[in-house]
Design an enzyme around this catalytic site. Sequence first.
Site, PDB file in Angstrom:
ATOM      1  N   ASN A   1      37.844  33.480  40.573  1.00  0.00           N
ATOM      2  CA  ASN A   1      39.034  34.077  39.981  1.00  0.00           C
ATOM      3  C   ASN A   1      40.134  34.109  41.035  1.00  0.00           C
ATOM      4  O   ASN A   1      40.104  34.931  41.948  1.00  0.00           O
ATOM      5  CB  ASN A   1      38.694  35.499  39.496  1.00  0.00           C
ATOM      6  CG  ASN A   1      39.900  36.234  38.956  1.00  0.00           C
ATOM      7  OD1 ASN A   1      40.981  35.653  38.794  1.00  0.00           O
ATOM      8  ND2 ASN A   1      39.728  37.527  38.692  1.00  0.00           N
TER       9      ASN A   1
ATOM     10  N   LYS B   1      43.148  34.944  40.677  1.00  0.00           N
ATOM     11  CA  LYS B   1      44.134  36.014  40.423  1.00  0.00           C
ATOM     12  C   LYS B   1      45.550  35.436  40.535  1.00  0.00           C
ATOM     13  O   LYS B   1      45.745  34.255  40.301  1.00  0.00           O
ATOM     14  CB  LYS B   1      43.877  37.213  41.349  1.00  0.00           C
ATOM     15  CG  LYS B   1      42.392  37.651  41.291  1.00  0.00           C
ATOM     16  CD  LYS B   1      42.105  38.980  41.933  1.00  0.00           C
ATOM     17  CE  LYS B   1      40.614  39.305  41.812  1.00  0.00           C
ATOM     18  NZ  LYS B   1      40.249  40.604  42.358  1.00  0.00           N
TER      19      LYS B   1
ATOM     20  N   HIS C   1      39.136  42.057  32.861  1.00  0.00           N
ATOM     21  CA  HIS C   1      39.079  42.290  34.305  1.00  0.00           C
ATOM     22  C   HIS C   1      39.626  43.678  34.627  1.00  0.00           C
ATOM     23  O   HIS C   1      40.577  44.139  33.988  1.00  0.00           O
ATOM     24  CB  HIS C   1      39.868  41.212  35.058  1.00  0.00           C
ATOM     25  CG  HIS C   1      39.596  41.257  36.525  1.00  0.00           C
ATOM     26  ND1 HIS C   1      40.223  42.148  37.357  1.00  0.00           N
ATOM     27  CD2 HIS C   1      38.724  40.561  37.288  1.00  0.00           C
ATOM     28  CE1 HIS C   1      39.745  41.990  38.585  1.00  0.00           C
ATOM     29  NE2 HIS C   1      38.840  41.030  38.570  1.00  0.00           N
TER      30      HIS C   1
ATOM     31  N   GLU D   1      41.505  44.719  36.833  1.00  0.00           N
ATOM     32  CA  GLU D   1      42.944  44.775  37.129  1.00  0.00           C
ATOM     33  C   GLU D   1      43.770  44.805  35.848  1.00  0.00           C
ATOM     34  O   GLU D   1      44.813  45.458  35.785  1.00  0.00           O
ATOM     35  CB  GLU D   1      43.319  43.589  38.038  1.00  0.00           C
ATOM     36  CG  GLU D   1      42.809  43.828  39.452  1.00  0.00           C
ATOM     37  CD  GLU D   1      42.368  42.581  40.198  1.00  0.00           C
ATOM     38  OE1 GLU D   1      42.758  41.462  39.810  1.00  0.00           O
ATOM     39  OE2 GLU D   1      41.608  42.729  41.172  1.00  0.00           O
TER      40      GLU D   1
ATOM     41  N   GLU E   1      31.495  44.147  37.640  1.00  0.00           N
ATOM     42  CA  GLU E   1      32.360  44.238  38.812  1.00  0.00           C
ATOM     43  C   GLU E   1      32.709  45.699  39.067  1.00  0.00           C
ATOM     44  O   GLU E   1      33.646  46.236  38.463  1.00  0.00           O
ATOM     45  CB  GLU E   1      33.653  43.447  38.583  1.00  0.00           C
ATOM     46  CG  GLU E   1      33.441  41.967  38.339  1.00  0.00           C
ATOM     47  CD  GLU E   1      34.670  41.143  38.741  1.00  0.00           C
ATOM     48  OE1 GLU E   1      34.540  40.363  39.684  1.00  0.00           O
ATOM     49  OE2 GLU E   1      35.736  41.305  38.132  1.00  0.00           O
TER      50      GLU E   1
ATOM     51  N   GLY F   1      37.951  43.530  46.054  1.00  0.00           N
ATOM     52  CA  GLY F   1      39.018  43.362  47.032  1.00  0.00           C
ATOM     53  C   GLY F   1      38.970  44.339  48.191  1.00  0.00           C
ATOM     54  O   GLY F   1      39.935  44.456  48.944  1.00  0.00           O
TER      55      GLY F   1
ATOM     56  N   SER G   1      33.806  41.653  46.261  1.00  0.00           N
ATOM     57  CA  SER G   1      33.613  41.359  47.686  1.00  0.00           C
ATOM     58  C   SER G   1      32.427  40.435  47.956  1.00  0.00           C
ATOM     59  O   SER G   1      31.783  40.541  49.009  1.00  0.00           O
ATOM     60  CB  SER G   1      33.511  42.653  48.499  1.00  0.00           C
ATOM     61  OG  SER G   1      34.745  43.367  48.440  1.00  0.00           O
TER      62      SER G   1
HETATM   63  P1  13P Z   1      36.995  40.047  45.339  1.00  0.00           P
HETATM   64  O1  13P Z   1      35.910  38.993  45.442  1.00  0.00           O
HETATM   65  O2  13P Z   1      38.250  39.662  46.042  1.00  0.00           O
HETATM   66  O3  13P Z   1      36.468  41.405  45.699  1.00  0.00           O
HETATM   67  O4  13P Z   1      37.387  40.113  43.786  1.00  0.00           O
HETATM   68  C1  13P Z   1      36.386  40.215  42.836  1.00  0.00           C
HETATM   69  C2  13P Z   1      36.988  40.025  41.497  1.00  0.00           C
HETATM   70  O5  13P Z   1      37.760  40.846  41.024  1.00  0.00           O
HETATM   71  C3  13P Z   1      36.661  38.791  40.761  1.00  0.00           C
HETATM   72  O6  13P Z   1      37.105  38.856  39.455  1.00  0.00           O
END
Ligand code: 13P
Length: 248
Positions: free
Chosen positions: A9, A11, A94, A96, A164, A170, A210
């Site tokens: 992803n 983003k 997601h 976010e 997640e 992140g 992560s």
């Molecule tokens: P990170 O791997 O940067 O922690 O993000 C995970 C994520 O949100 C994948 O959709």
Amino acid sequence: SAKFFVGGNWKANGSTASVAKLVDELNAGTIPRGIDVVVSPPFIYIDYVMQHLDRAKYQLAAQNAWIGGNGAFTGEVTAEQLTDFGVPWVILGHSERRSLCGESNEVVGKKTAHALAAGLGVIACIGETLDQRNSGSMFKVLDAQMDALVAEVKDWSKVVLAYEPVWAIGTGVVATPEQAQEVHAYLRQYCTKKLGAAVADKLRIIYGGSVSDTNCKDLSKQEDIDGFLVGGASLKGPAFVTICNAAG
Ligand code: 13P
């Protein structure tokens, strides 16, 4: 066990230059046969990636889709348009989008049903915040997120469930293999109860938060971890390729 699945992803990251470099790095990587690897660029780069990425190794996903069909929905892209364009997958729900764009469990459930009806595969994301985990409401929160999917989804064969935990996204704070396995096993049990063992056994439950080229191997050894959804590390070709080779 289920076919290993890795999603990248990206983003809202990248530029024409960085996307071209990443595509070259991915094309240079060796991906094991018989697994699914899906990369998810921002909408504006999907065309470029589709034309340049080696699609014998990698499939494409969008990071979001509108809840319904085409129409007067300024700024949105529909599942029908993704299907039309040849994009086979979409990430929905997601954290976010849930926290920053106000997508409720119900909206995510309806988006998932709509995308499946349009012919897409869906990577449906769920997960608890640190407060929810620490206050003991984690399983209740996960149940509510799952209930909203179960209420809308009739056919689970094209769904991949991504666990997640919000506190791991992140942050560099990856769930331990034991923490992740505990939740994945719980989700598998939930699905066995609500959807039957045949569906639950086949469902890919992937972990995100992560994930890196150094922690992926230990996570993938866990019985109920069927792959990963990778954020930051998916922006580095060699690291992402290593993660794709981590099948337990
Ligand atoms: P990170 O791997 O940067 O922690 O993000 C995970 C994520 O949100 C994948 O959709």
